[in-house]
Design an enzyme around this catalytic site. Structure first.
Site, PDB file in Angstrom:
ATOM      1  N   ASP A 274       0.759  -1.251   0.000  1.00 24.31           N
ATOM      2  CA  ASP A 274       0.000   0.000   0.000  1.00 24.31           C
ATOM      3  C   ASP A 274       0.789   1.300   0.000  1.00 24.31           C
ATOM      4  O   ASP A 274       0.723   2.089  -0.942  1.00 24.31           O
ATOM      5  CB  ASP A 274      -0.989  -0.007   1.168  1.00 24.31           C
ATOM      6  CG  ASP A 274      -0.366  -0.467   2.487  1.00 24.31           C
ATOM      7  OD1 ASP A 274       0.858  -0.568   2.573  1.00 24.31           O
ATOM      8  OD2 ASP A 274      -1.126  -0.715   3.440  1.00 24.31           O
TER       9      ASP A 274
ATOM     10  N   GLU B 185      -7.877   3.945   7.916  1.00 27.90           N
ATOM     11  CA  GLU B 185      -7.784   4.131   6.461  1.00 27.90           C
ATOM     12  C   GLU B 185      -9.063   4.634   5.807  1.00 27.90           C
ATOM     13  O   GLU B 185      -9.020   5.413   4.843  1.00 27.90           O
ATOM     14  CB  GLU B 185      -7.327   2.816   5.797  1.00 27.90           C
ATOM     15  CG  GLU B 185      -5.881   2.471   6.023  1.00 27.90           C
ATOM     16  CD  GLU B 185      -5.603   1.952   7.428  1.00 27.90           C
ATOM     17  OE1 GLU B 185      -4.448   2.037   7.884  1.00 27.90           O
ATOM     18  OE2 GLU B 185      -6.550   1.429   8.066  1.00 27.90           O
TER      19      GLU B 185
END
Length: 644
Positions: free
Chosen positions: A390, A524
């Site tokens: 990520d 997130e």
């Protein structure tokens, strides 16, 4: 002793003739040579280091690598490691050499570079060079007063970011109260430890930070400052001044976690306040991480002993690999370390990583998650925008933004990577939800992890600077991904999202495995809400964020803090008894920013690292002695100053 005779064979010299002995010895020597040479073609392994490390070091390393790891679930943009799962498993490299930024900076340091090193153990010469010049060349150091004057807006905005709308202001105050509640209980029951265990009313240290303490203090200090919690900020600052002694650390640390939480937190606190103690500690800690880069490729290993400088790879990482999200999430902090110290060694290290990644062939344009720090080759063709991959992509686009949009190389790498992701990984479910699948050697795994939900915000900020057609395309994708992640929350009984959710077997955005149902206060999803609000001002993002606040209050708030829960699909929670440091550093900070005015940490002038620590966009003429037209190169404009 009797010897059996064979026809035509002499019984002298163990029954072999001279010619036969010669053939036998030739065969034996070839076999030994082949076996010894094979060692260098085997995957990098801690076990091989038993042959080559000094005896004391080898024994220490091997003994530490046997036995279970003892840490709870922890946030790493790279991976979630569970208690009693696998153990970290070790290493070294030289800097980029060209006639651009690095060489020019080095010429300013040459008077103080160490000429030789005498040590009984493995030593990183670059780390010693950094220590020798840790305060750098004053002519190249950022001058704080000039930096503050260069900002168009005060970091906290004209009125502290306080919104005009009384309803929004009330919600913002609620988030501030949640932060104070979490902090007060950490202070009461876990002060100086890394995290709070709210149910057992105790502190947790863990083994992720190599003997470092106070993870919550360092991780949360900028949140305290941003929220105007002055007394609490001063408590944190005082602890760092008095108790954060880096000379006493001697343990195994995650390079990635120490960088994003501790170095990121200290740098952010320095840029927000100008307090020298934060800068000094950040530089000193950065020096301790440098030996991890001592590998044949310069790709750092994931684990380092902060006392000895010995480094190694995680035991669960395929064939001693380094992990894309971990070594790919150093750029922002290390460039800023060079900026505040005037020392080029930090920028050298991360630019060398980029150099390696540019040269290596990417399957279908994608970046696999595992790479050998020895050979520089991919180890597995597993691609993920969630755990393991990520924040590598996040740091590409943010490197461009932090450079004042001059790091064109980072922008190109990001654009090419995103295009490959769009072609190969972006899919749409039967119900119309767009998601980013994982890729395993050409086979798609139709799931998204909670960690991957940051990508809605990333794609949105990455749309800047694109053509109108491309910008609209990427903003639509960002909105769709953020909507999908919101659905993973909306479809749970607690209105909090699971660790991973799937799009197969007739399910959509739901965790189908018991092991994926937990929520550990992750940020997130609200991170993407924050970016989408700032860039579109669509009120639904504030509405969705407030739903998260209510769910946290109802299902995660306990008597003495906040705790993660083990199953988001039941309203009778089972708590994991952990108040993660990133809950204070990220989740609450992003929520607070979302309900503030846009001039609070304006996206025009600040970039958030992957732990939500704001770092400034680097500008000219903010160094000691800097003047307009100065020929001194800026570590920020990395792509322009490097020739590959």
């Amino acid at each position: 002793m009797s010897i059996i005779k064979c026809p035509g064979v002499s019984t002298t010299s163990f029954g072999l003739r001279l010619s036969q002995k010669f053939v036998f010895l030739l065969f034996l020597s070839g076999l030994v040579t082949l076996c010894f040479g094979a060692l260098f073609f085997l995957p990098d392994s801690i076990r091989l280091k038993r042959f080559f490390l000094p005896k004391a070091e080898s024994q220490t390393q091997v003994s530490k690598l046997e036995g279970p790891i003892k840490s709870i679930n922890h946030k790493t943009r790279g991976v979630t490691v569970k208690e009693e799962e696998t153990k970290p498993v070790t290493s070294r490299q030289s800097p980029v050499n060209d006639d651009g930024l690095v060489d020019r900076l080095q010429r300013n340091h040459k008077e103080t570079f160490r000429k030789g090193i005498n040590s009984p153990r493995l030593v990183d010469k670059d780390a010693e060079k950094a220590t020798e010049t840790s305060r750098g060349n004053n002519a190249l150091m950022l001058e704080y007063d000039k930096f503050r004057k260069s900002l168009k807006h005060p970091p906290l905005g004209a009125q502290g970011g306080e919104p005009m709308d009384p309803e929004i202001r009330e919600k913002r105050e609620k988030i501030k109260e949640m932060m104070k509640f979490a902090w007060d209980n950490y202070k009461r029951f876990a002060w100086g430890k890394n995290e709070l265990r709210p149910l057992s009313k105790s502190g947790h240290i863990g083994n992720m930070f190599g003997g470092l303490r106070g993870a919550t203090i360092v991780d949360a200090i900028d949140t305290l400052y941003i929220m105007g919690l002055e007394n609490e900020f001063n408590e944190a600052k005082d602890w760092i001044e008095r108790n954060f002694d880096l000379n006493l650390v001697n343990g195994e640390a995650s390079l990635f976690e120490v960088n994003i939480r501790y170095i990121g937190g200290l740098l952010s606190a320095y840029f927000l306040t100008g307090e020298e103690v934060f800068k000094t500690k950040a530089i000193e800690l950065g020096e301790k991480l440098l030996p991890a880069f001592n590998t044949p490729t310069g790709i750092p290993r994931g684990v380092i002993n902060l006392g000895t400088g010995v480094s190694w790879s995680w035991g669960w990482a395929s064939a001693g690999s380094s992990i894309l999200a971990e070594f790919g999430s150093l750029h922002l902090e290390f460039v800023q370390l060079s900026e505040v110290s005037g020392n080029p060694v930090f920028a050298e290290k991360v630019m060398n990583i980029r150099k390696v990644l540019k040269k290596i062939e990417k399957p279908h344009g994608l970046y696999p998650n595992f790479i050998s720090p020895v050979s520089g080759n991919w180890v597995q063709h597993h691609v993920s925008i969630g755990g393991l991959g990520d924040s590598f992509y996040e740091y590409l686009i943010k490197s461009w933004l932090m450079s004042g949009k001059t790091d064109d190389e980072a922008k190109l790498m990001y654009d090419e990577a995103l295009e490959a992701i769009e072609i190969n990984l972006v899919k749409k479910s039967a119900g119309g939800l767009r998601y980013i699948a994982e890729w395993r050697g050409g086979i798609l795994d139709h799931k998204m992890g909670h960690l991957a939900c940051f990508s809605g915000g990333m794609i949105a900020i990455g749309a800047e600077g694109a053509s109108e057609e491309r910008k609209k395309k990427h903003m639509d994708l960002a909105a769709d991904i953020t909507h999908t992640c919101h659905e993973s929350y909306a479809l749970s009984d607690t209105k909090l999202g699971p660790e991973a959710f799937r799009f197969d077997g007739g399910t959509e955005a739901v965790a189908t495995r018991i092991s994926e149902r937990y929520y550990i206060l992750r940020p997130e999803v609200v991170e993407s809400y924050m970016y989408m609000w700032r860039l579109t001002h669509n009120p639904k993002y504030r509405q969705w964020a407030w739903e998260v606040v209510q769910a946290l209050e109802q299902h995660c708030r306990v008597e003495t803090g906040f705790s993660g829960i083990r199953d988001v699909y039941t309203t009778v929670p089972t708590y994991d008894n952990m108040q993660q440091s990133f809950f204070l550093a990220e989740t609450l900070k992003y929520l607070f920013i979302l309900f503030s005015e846009d001039d609070l940490l304006s996206l025009e002038e600040w970039v958030f690292n992957t732990e939500a620590h704001p770092l400034p966009v680097l500008k000219k003429n903010v160094r000691e002695g800097g003047v307009k037209g100065s020929r001194v190169p800026r570590p920020a404009t990395l792509a322009k100053d490097y020739v590959f």
